[in-house]
Design a protein around this motif. Structure first.
Motif, PDB file in Angstrom:
ATOM      1  N   HIS A 151       0.840  -1.200   0.000  1.00 21.75           N
ATOM      2  CA  HIS A 151       0.000   0.000   0.000  1.00 21.75           C
ATOM      3  C   HIS A 151       0.882   1.259   0.000  1.00 21.75           C
ATOM      4  CE1 HIS A 151      -3.753   2.173   0.554  1.00 21.75           C
ATOM      5  NE2 HIS A 151      -3.062   2.980   1.340  1.00 21.75           N
ATOM      6  N   ALA A 152       1.931   1.268   0.807  1.00 18.69           N
ATOM      7  CA  ALA A 152       2.844   2.415   0.842  1.00 18.69           C
ATOM      8  C   ALA A 152       3.425   2.662  -0.551  1.00 18.69           C
ATOM      9  CB  ALA A 152       3.961   2.175   1.855  1.00 18.69           C
ATOM     10  N   TRP A 153       3.799   1.608  -1.234  1.00 16.99           N
ATOM     11  CA  TRP A 153       4.334   1.727  -2.590  1.00 16.99           C
ATOM     12  C   TRP A 153       3.296   2.396  -3.505  1.00 16.99           C
ATOM     13  CZ3 TRP A 153       8.748   1.392  -5.213  1.00 16.99           C
ATOM     14  CH2 TRP A 153       8.688   1.296  -6.596  1.00 16.99           C
ATOM     15  N   HIS A 154       2.048   1.954  -3.406  1.00 19.61           N
ATOM     16  CA  HIS A 154       0.995   2.478  -4.282  1.00 19.61           C
ATOM     17  C   HIS A 154       0.579   3.909  -3.931  1.00 19.61           C
ATOM     18  CE1 HIS A 154       0.523  -0.991  -6.801  1.00 19.61           C
ATOM     19  NE2 HIS A 154       0.551  -1.755  -5.722  1.00 19.61           N
ATOM     20  N   GLU A 155       0.932   4.362  -2.741  1.00 23.65           N
ATOM     21  CA  GLU A 155       0.674   5.773  -2.428  1.00 23.65           C
ATOM     22  C   GLU A 155       1.590   6.664  -3.254  1.00 23.65           C
ATOM     23  OE1 GLU A 155      -0.287   7.458   1.221  1.00 23.65           O
ATOM     24  OE2 GLU A 155      -1.340   5.687   1.959  1.00 23.65           O
ATOM     25  N   GLY A 156       2.729   6.132  -3.708  1.00 21.81           N
ATOM     26  CA  GLY A 156       3.561   6.799  -4.691  1.00 21.81           C
ATOM     27  C   GLY A 156       4.362   7.993  -4.225  1.00 21.81           C
ATOM     28  N   GLU A 157       4.507   8.179  -2.924  1.00 17.03           N
ATOM     29  CA  GLU A 157       5.209   9.359  -2.417  1.00 17.03           C
ATOM     30  C   GLU A 157       6.530   8.961  -1.768  1.00 17.03           C
ATOM     31  OE1 GLU A 157       2.414  11.786  -0.051  1.00 17.03           O
ATOM     32  OE2 GLU A 157       0.867  10.523  -0.951  1.00 17.03           O
ATOM     33  N   GLY A 158       7.423   9.937  -1.625  1.00 19.56           N
ATOM     34  CA  GLY A 158       8.719   9.680  -0.998  1.00 19.56           C
ATOM     35  C   GLY A 158       9.471   8.605  -1.762  1.00 19.56           C
ATOM     36  N   ASP A 159      10.192   7.748  -1.019  1.00 19.24           N
ATOM     37  CA  ASP A 159      10.916   6.663  -1.697  1.00 19.24           C
ATOM     38  C   ASP A 159      10.040   5.419  -1.846  1.00 19.24           C
ATOM     39  OD1 ASP A 159      10.928   5.254   0.735  1.00 19.24           O
ATOM     40  OD2 ASP A 159      13.074   5.532   1.085  1.00 19.24           O
TER      41      ASP A 159
END
Length: 155
Positions: free
Chosen positions: A104-112
């Motif tokens: 999910h963090a990856w799909h939020e697309g922000e930061g690294d």
């Protein structure tokens, strides 16, 4: 030519698909008082990098706003608060803060795009908001985890 209003964009979308009487809300990502931030996040949505978001449940209850549901439509606004696309919610789940997945963090697309970076950035963002409402951010704080897709673009 981009739509002049959210209503015009919604009408154009309805002419291309059967929404079966669905309605829409307007939406943007980021702080409305920070147009550059809103525009940067809008660009991530439009280029397909950002397909998910997370919001503390507390935000919805304090603002008396409905929690996103699967099938909800939103007219996406850019940094100038002009409509640029229509997004549709495809997943909406209530998940404790520390159960938000690396995917999910990856799909939020922000930061690294890592879960570590996500937790750091979200702690910085969510903690002050929750504290203003008399709550503390902790591992079990309920989060609304949402996945969406762009279903129509103004351009």
């Amino acid at each position: 030519m981009p739509a002049q209003s959210a209503e015009q964009l919604w009408k154009a979308y309805n002419e291309t698909t059967a929404t079966n009487g669905a309605s829409y809300q307007t939406r943007w990502f980021g702080d409305q008082n920070q147009p550059a931030e809103v525009q940067a996040l809008t660009d991530l949505v439009l280029n397909g990098t950002k397909t998910a978001t997370t919001t503390p449940l507390d935000t919805y209850t304090n603002e008396q706003v409905a929690i996103p549901q699967v099938g909800d439509y939103n007219v996406l606004l850019n940094g100038e608060m002009k409509p640029v696309a229509i997004i549709k919610t495809v997943v909406s789940e209530l998940i404790p803060f520390y159960r938000i997945s690396a995917e999910h963090a990856w799909h939020e697309g922000e930061g690294d795009r890592s879960i570590g970076d996500w937790r750091k950035r979200k702690t910085e963002t969510f903690a002050p908001t929750l504290e203003a409402h008399g709550h503390q951010l902790n591992t079990d704080t309920p989060m609304v985890s949402e996945v969406f897709e762009v279903v129509y673009r103004a351009d």
